[in-house]
Design a protein around this motif. Structure first.
Motif, short mmCIF file in Angstrom:
data_model
loop_
_atom_site.label_atom_id
_atom_site.label_comp_id
_atom_site.label_asym_id
_atom_site.label_seq_id
_atom_site.Cartn_x
_atom_site.Cartn_y
_atom_site.Cartn_z
N LEU A 1 -17.97 -31.00 5.08
CA LEU A 1 -19.02 -30.02 4.77
C LEU A 1 -20.20 -30.69 4.07
CD1 LEU A 1 -16.71 -27.08 3.67
CD2 LEU A 1 -18.25 -27.08 5.65
N GLU A 2 -19.91 -31.62 3.16
CA GLU A 2 -21.00 -32.35 2.49
C GLU A 2 -21.81 -33.17 3.50
OE1 GLU A 2 -18.95 -34.55 -0.57
OE2 GLU A 2 -19.37 -33.00 -2.07
N ASN A 3 -21.13 -33.73 4.51
CA ASN A 3 -21.83 -34.49 5.56
C ASN A 3 -22.79 -33.61 6.36
OD1 ASN A 3 -20.51 -36.82 4.82
ND2 ASN A 3 -18.97 -36.69 6.43
N GLN A 4 -22.58 -32.31 6.33
CA GLN A 4 -23.47 -31.37 7.03
C GLN A 4 -24.53 -30.79 6.08
OE1 GLN A 4 -21.30 -28.51 9.59
NE2 GLN A 4 -19.48 -29.71 9.07
N ASN A 5 -24.65 -31.39 4.90
CA ASN A 5 -25.62 -30.94 3.88
C ASN A 5 -25.38 -29.50 3.44
OD1 ASN A 5 -27.00 -33.43 3.73
ND2 ASN A 5 -28.08 -32.90 5.63
N ILE A 6 -24.12 -29.12 3.33
CA ILE A 6 -23.76 -27.80 2.83
C ILE A 6 -23.30 -27.98 1.39
CG2 ILE A 6 -22.11 -25.90 3.05
CD1 ILE A 6 -22.14 -26.43 6.09
N ASP B 1 -28.88 -20.75 5.08
CA ASP B 1 -29.07 -19.93 6.27
C ASP B 1 -27.68 -19.50 6.74
OD1 ASP B 1 -29.90 -18.66 8.54
OD2 ASP B 1 -30.37 -20.49 9.65
N THR B 2 -27.25 -18.33 6.33
CA THR B 2 -25.88 -17.91 6.52
C THR B 2 -25.45 -17.88 7.99
OG1 THR B 2 -26.08 -16.55 4.55
CG2 THR B 2 -24.18 -16.14 5.93
N LEU B 3 -26.21 -17.21 8.84
CA LEU B 3 -25.77 -17.05 10.22
C LEU B 3 -25.64 -18.37 10.96
CD1 LEU B 3 -27.69 -13.83 11.30
CD2 LEU B 3 -25.28 -14.09 10.75
N GLU B 4 -26.62 -19.24 10.81
CA GLU B 4 -26.59 -20.53 11.50
C GLU B 4 -25.44 -21.40 11.01
OE1 GLU B 4 -29.12 -24.61 11.57
OE2 GLU B 4 -30.27 -22.75 11.50
N ASN B 5 -25.24 -21.43 9.71
CA ASN B 5 -24.25 -22.33 9.12
C ASN B 5 -22.82 -21.80 9.19
OD1 ASN B 5 -26.05 -24.37 8.46
ND2 ASN B 5 -26.59 -23.39 6.53
N LEU B 6 -22.62 -20.49 9.33
CA LEU B 6 -21.26 -19.96 9.43
C LEU B 6 -20.53 -20.57 10.61
CD1 LEU B 6 -21.48 -16.15 8.53
CD2 LEU B 6 -20.40 -17.98 7.24
N HIS B 7 -21.21 -20.71 11.71
CA HIS B 7 -20.61 -21.31 12.90
C HIS B 7 -20.24 -22.76 12.62
CE1 HIS B 7 -19.72 -21.91 17.10
NE2 HIS B 7 -20.47 -22.99 17.08
N LYS B 8 -21.14 -23.50 11.96
CA LYS B 8 -20.86 -24.90 11.61
C LYS B 8 -19.62 -25.01 10.72
CE LYS B 8 -25.41 -26.63 10.77
NZ LYS B 8 -26.19 -27.51 9.90
N VAL B 9 -19.57 -24.14 9.72
CA VAL B 9 -18.46 -24.19 8.75
C VAL B 9 -17.14 -23.89 9.44
CG1 VAL B 9 -17.48 -23.09 6.70
CG2 VAL B 9 -19.92 -23.63 6.77
#
Length: 164
Positions: A20-25, A60-68
């Protein structure tokens, strides 16, 4: 933005944190230090305060929820029905302060040679000496009983280390 609760795969909290840190979250995994007995010796181990869970804050909740959801180590994002489980920012700040100031320590295991008082069980009130660790939560103590040296197996919760 509120903090969300992420459920990780079993014993993969650190893997999920790294990915998750690698994705800048923004991620927070509260840790604590506990004493465990491994191969008869006491060792300090850092482990998650909430096994199987960590906290994230998304911009950006919607975009990142899929990533997470599709991150290695992540099982799911915790929900209550259709609503995402949110954690109050004040609670996260308090947990972060606690983590920064000092590592949280669980009651440590005794060491062989420690002098202890037995606080519970049939030998309550007796003074004893730890002679051996017996697994993750028990130890063998030596105490004087009826003018004889007697060994007994007691749980760590039954003893208290003597000061001095």
């Amino acid at each position: 933005m509120p903090w969300l609760v992420v459920r990780t795969k079993p014993r993969q909290e650190l893997r999920a944190l790294q990915n998750l840190e690698n994705q800048n979250i923004q991620v927070f995994l509260p840790m604590l230090t506990s004493s465990k007995v491994r191969r008869g010796k006491r060792v300090d181990i850092d482990e998650p305060m909430f096994p199987g869970y960590l906290f994230i804050q998304l911009t950006d909740t919607l975009e990142n929820l899929h990533k997470v959801k599709h991150t290695f180590g992540v099982l799911s994002i915790l929900r209550f029905g259709q609503k995402l489980a949110e954690v109050n920012d004040e609670l996260i700040v308090e947990l972060q302060k606690l983590n920064e100031q000092h590592s949280v320590r669980l009651k440590s295991a005794p060491e062989p040679g420690d002098k202890v008082t037995i606080n519970d069980g049939p030998f309550k009130g007796f003074l004893a000496k730890v002679i051996k660790l017996d697994g993750a939560s028990r130890c063998i103590v030596l105490l004087d009983w009826l003018n004889q040296q007697v060994s007994a197996s007691v749980d760590y919760s039954q003893i208290e280390k003597n000061q001095g």
